[in-house]
Design an enzyme around this catalytic site. Structure first.
Site, PDB file in Angstrom:
ATOM      1  N   CYS A   1      61.873  21.282  69.499  1.00  0.00           N
ATOM      2  CA  CYS A   1      62.883  20.614  68.679  1.00  0.00           C
ATOM      3  C   CYS A   1      63.080  19.153  69.078  1.00  0.00           C
ATOM      4  O   CYS A   1      63.531  18.347  68.259  1.00  0.00           O
ATOM      5  CB  CYS A   1      64.204  21.370  68.769  1.00  0.00           C
ATOM      6  SG  CYS A   1      64.155  22.976  67.925  1.00  0.00           S
TER       7      CYS A   1
ATOM      8  N   GLN B   1      67.207  59.674  76.668  1.00  0.00           N
ATOM      9  CA  GLN B   1      66.916  59.929  75.262  1.00  0.00           C
ATOM     10  C   GLN B   1      68.033  60.798  74.667  1.00  0.00           C
ATOM     11  O   GLN B   1      69.033  61.041  75.301  1.00  0.00           O
ATOM     12  CB  GLN B   1      65.550  60.602  75.128  1.00  0.00           C
ATOM     13  CG  GLN B   1      64.358  59.705  75.466  1.00  0.00           C
ATOM     14  CD  GLN B   1      64.071  58.667  74.388  1.00  0.00           C
ATOM     15  OE1 GLN B   1      64.743  58.603  73.354  1.00  0.00           O
ATOM     16  NE2 GLN B   1      63.051  57.849  74.623  1.00  0.00           N
TER      17      GLN B   1
ATOM     18  N   HIS C   1      59.673  27.998  70.371  1.00  0.00           N
ATOM     19  CA  HIS C   1      61.061  27.816  69.928  1.00  0.00           C
ATOM     20  C   HIS C   1      61.817  29.141  69.880  1.00  0.00           C
ATOM     21  O   HIS C   1      62.950  29.232  70.369  1.00  0.00           O
ATOM     22  CB  HIS C   1      61.108  27.156  68.552  1.00  0.00           C
ATOM     23  CG  HIS C   1      62.482  27.178  67.963  1.00  0.00           C
ATOM     24  ND1 HIS C   1      63.481  26.293  68.324  1.00  0.00           N
ATOM     25  CD2 HIS C   1      63.060  28.045  67.077  1.00  0.00           C
ATOM     26  CE1 HIS C   1      64.588  26.591  67.681  1.00  0.00           C
ATOM     27  NE2 HIS C   1      64.358  27.649  66.919  1.00  0.00           N
TER      28      HIS C   1
ATOM     29  N   CYS D   1      69.248  22.580  69.217  1.00  0.00           N
ATOM     30  CA  CYS D   1      68.359  23.188  70.210  1.00  0.00           C
ATOM     31  C   CYS D   1      67.765  22.112  71.125  1.00  0.00           C
ATOM     32  O   CYS D   1      67.326  21.057  70.654  1.00  0.00           O
ATOM     33  CB  CYS D   1      67.236  23.952  69.513  1.00  0.00           C
ATOM     34  SG  CYS D   1      66.084  24.762  70.639  1.00  0.00           S
TER      35      CYS D   1
ATOM     36  N   ASP E   1      57.974  59.140  78.872  1.00  0.00           N
ATOM     37  CA  ASP E   1      58.902  59.961  78.089  1.00  0.00           C
ATOM     38  C   ASP E   1      58.346  60.194  76.706  1.00  0.00           C
ATOM     39  O   ASP E   1      57.378  59.550  76.290  1.00  0.00           O
ATOM     40  CB  ASP E   1      60.271  59.273  77.982  1.00  0.00           C
ATOM     41  CG  ASP E   1      60.188  57.946  77.222  1.00  0.00           C
ATOM     42  OD1 ASP E   1      59.130  57.280  77.312  1.00  0.00           O
ATOM     43  OD2 ASP E   1      61.153  57.578  76.541  1.00  0.00           O
TER      44      ASP E   1
ATOM     45  N   GLY F   1      54.416  55.340  76.572  1.00  0.00           N
ATOM     46  CA  GLY F   1      54.841  56.432  75.712  1.00  0.00           C
ATOM     47  C   GLY F   1      55.083  56.018  74.283  1.00  0.00           C
ATOM     48  O   GLY F   1      54.665  56.704  73.340  1.00  0.00           O
ATOM     49  N   PHE F   2      55.746  54.877  74.086  1.00  0.00           N
ATOM     50  CA  PHE F   2      56.038  54.441  72.724  1.00  0.00           C
ATOM     51  C   PHE F   2      54.756  54.192  71.942  1.00  0.00           C
ATOM     52  O   PHE F   2      54.644  54.550  70.769  1.00  0.00           O
ATOM     53  CB  PHE F   2      56.888  53.163  72.754  1.00  0.00           C
ATOM     54  CG  PHE F   2      57.178  52.614  71.384  1.00  0.00           C
ATOM     55  CD1 PHE F   2      58.161  53.189  70.591  1.00  0.00           C
ATOM     56  CD2 PHE F   2      56.470  51.533  70.880  1.00  0.00           C
ATOM     57  CE1 PHE F   2      58.428  52.697  69.317  1.00  0.00           C
ATOM     58  CE2 PHE F   2      56.726  51.034  69.613  1.00  0.00           C
ATOM     59  CZ  PHE F   2      57.708  51.616  68.832  1.00  0.00           C
TER      60      PHE F   2
ATOM     61  N   CYS G   1      65.091  22.659  73.125  1.00  0.00           N
ATOM     62  CA  CYS G   1      63.734  23.012  73.542  1.00  0.00           C
ATOM     63  C   CYS G   1      62.749  21.891  73.270  1.00  0.00           C
ATOM     64  O   CYS G   1      62.998  20.986  72.471  1.00  0.00           O
ATOM     65  CB  CYS G   1      63.279  24.318  72.872  1.00  0.00           C
ATOM     66  SG  CYS G   1      62.638  24.146  71.186  1.00  0.00           S
TER      67      CYS G   1
ATOM     68  N   ASP H   1      56.223  48.970  80.596  1.00  0.00           N
ATOM     69  CA  ASP H   1      56.661  50.217  79.973  1.00  0.00           C
ATOM     70  C   ASP H   1      55.622  51.296  80.254  1.00  0.00           C
ATOM     71  O   ASP H   1      54.540  51.017  80.753  1.00  0.00           O
ATOM     72  CB  ASP H   1      56.936  50.041  78.487  1.00  0.00           C
ATOM     73  CG  ASP H   1      55.714  49.603  77.702  1.00  0.00           C
ATOM     74  OD1 ASP H   1      54.606  49.709  78.233  1.00  0.00           O
ATOM     75  OD2 ASP H   1      55.889  49.155  76.555  1.00  0.00           O
ATOM     76  N   SER H   2      55.955  52.515  79.943  1.00  0.00           N
ATOM     77  CA  SER H   2      55.117  53.645  80.378  1.00  0.00           C
ATOM     78  C   SER H   2      53.917  53.889  79.477  1.00  0.00           C
ATOM     79  O   SER H   2      53.007  54.623  79.843  1.00  0.00           O
ATOM     80  CB  SER H   2      55.957  54.914  80.425  1.00  0.00           C
ATOM     81  OG  SER H   2      56.315  55.324  79.120  1.00  0.00           O
TER      82      SER H   2
ATOM     83  N   ASP I   1      64.294  43.763  75.585  1.00  0.00           N
ATOM     84  CA  ASP I   1      62.957  43.233  75.302  1.00  0.00           C
ATOM     85  C   ASP I   1      62.606  43.519  73.855  1.00  0.00           C
ATOM     86  O   ASP I   1      63.136  44.459  73.252  1.00  0.00           O
ATOM     87  CB  ASP I   1      61.898  43.889  76.195  1.00  0.00           C
ATOM     88  CG  ASP I   1      61.431  45.223  75.622  1.00  0.00           C
ATOM     89  OD1 ASP I   1      60.349  45.263  75.000  1.00  0.00           O
ATOM     90  OD2 ASP I   1      62.163  46.226  75.748  1.00  0.00           O
TER      91      ASP I   1
END
Length: 379
Positions: free
Chosen positions: A311, A191, A337, A306, A148, A97-98, A308, A94-95, A268
């Site tokens: 589990c 946006q 998990h 599950c 952004d 920005g957040f 995995c 990601d940039s 994500d």
């Protein structure tokens, strides 16, 4: 040749959701897909080998945090992020920005960029579109994000309009500053908050710049779920059908399914790893808070449905013991998990699209998970 290419496979007749493949310089992955978040070049407590074993084909890392530690120059000298962290599949960065807008209480937005303070030591910092591109070029991610402004929710129409206009200008500057278009794809970010006219304006601006992919930003920032879904319903049709669509920061099971139904390909979120560290688990029958006393003598798996590694080998009683004693292994097991649950959920979503039954799958999942109940507990 564009380094990022979207291949459409099928559209679900029942919902309109789409199945596809995103091709990158470090391999391809099917969509819709959930991307585990490795903020500091690591998905917390997980090894790259474990991520590969659970079926992850792409992970996300963070420009802002890697800029501060260890520094983008060190990552570049190591041969790029893939070699630095021993991950040979796709990476999205990601940039930053957040983080600039969420971690720093003292920031000043100018046309040139954003002045703010380091959240670790208070040092003055400045991040611009050009700087964000330079850092990401050094990191060498397969998919980069344009810099952004991340406006708050709610925001007035007047404020949001100015923000969208600035984000569009910054997007063009990002394209001009991008030095590795041959092996790094740059996505634009649409946006506009909850305002349909501003989403249309933002999408028109960004699609005219012909990015190889597009993200829907400014959601999962506190708005109700019905607002998110409504925004997606009028925003995703504005994005090119032959390019990936990415909904940023979304990771609850219901939102992944609802987002896929509304045309999103990539998701994500830190949610599965964050709640795992507190002992909260996603299971096929709903949320489990493993610290609860009722699991002290429960020697069954976290989720009997599950497959995995956790589990298949560890009990609820044992994991509860580890979490209550703050043992690292406990956090590793709950994290594994939760990530496996979401990676597997998206495989089920893709299979439902193949079989034209994603709508039915949603109803069955929501009923089993408890999302249809008036007092349903989310994460």
């Amino acid at each position: 040749m564009n380094p990022i290419r979207y291949e459409h496979i099928k559209t679900c007749k029942q919902t309109g959701a789409r199945l596809g493949i995103v091709h990158t310089p470090h391999g391809s992955f099917e969509t819709p897909v959930f991307m585990p978040v490795g903020t500091l070049a690591t998905v917390k407590t997980m090894s790259p080998e474990e991520l590969t074993a659970m079926g992850a084909g792409i992970i996300l890392s963070n420009t802002y945090h890697l800029w501060l530690r260890p520094g983008n120059d060190i990552v570049r000298e190591a041969g790029g992020l893939h070699k630095f962290m021993n991950w040979d599949k796709a990476i999205l960065t990601d940039s930053g920005g957040f983080q600039v807008f969420s971690l720093s209480e003292f920031r000043k937005i100018e046309e040139e960029g954003v002045h703010f303070r380091n959240h670790l030591n208070g040092d003055k910092l400045f991040l611009s579109p050009e700087k964000a591109m330079h850092i990401q070029n050094d990191l060498g991610s397969d998919i980069m994000m344009a810099f952004d402004e991340c406006p708050p929710f709610p925001a007035t129409h007047e404020y949001m309009k100015k923000s969208v206009e600035r984000t569009s200008r910054w997007a063009e500057r990002c394209l001009n500053a991008h030095n590795r278009p041959q092996d790094q794809g740059l996505f634009g970010i649409v946006q506009g908050g909850e305002y349909e006219d501003l989403r249309k304006m933002s999408a028109k601006d960004l699609t005219s710049l012909d990015f190889p992919g597009y993200a829907v930003g400014g959601l999962s920032v506190g708005e109700p779920k019905d607002v998110m879904n409504r925004v997606l319903e009028f925003t995703t049709p504005l994005l090119p059908a032959d390019k990936p669509r990415y909904l940023m920061g979304v990771g609850s099971p219901d939102s992944l399914i609802d987002g896929a139904i509304r045309g999103i390909d990539m998701f994500d979120c830190v949610l599965p790893t964050r709640i795992a560290r507190n002992g909260t688990l996603m299971t096929s029958n709903g949320r489990v808070v493993i610290k609860n006393a009722k699991y002290a003598r429960d020697f069954g798996p976290l989720d009997e449905n599950c497959s995995c590694h956790v589990c298949q080998n560890y009990s609820r009683a044992y994991i509860r013991h580890l979490i209550r004693c703050e043992e690292t292994l406990g956090i590793r097991l709950t994290t594994y998990h939760n990530l496996h649950f979401l990676v597997n959920l998206m495989e089920q979503v893709r299979q439902a699209i193949r079989e034209d039954r994603l709508g039915d799958f949603r109803e069955e999942f929501f009923e089993r998970y408890g999302f249809n109940k008036p007092d349903a507990k989310n994460f």
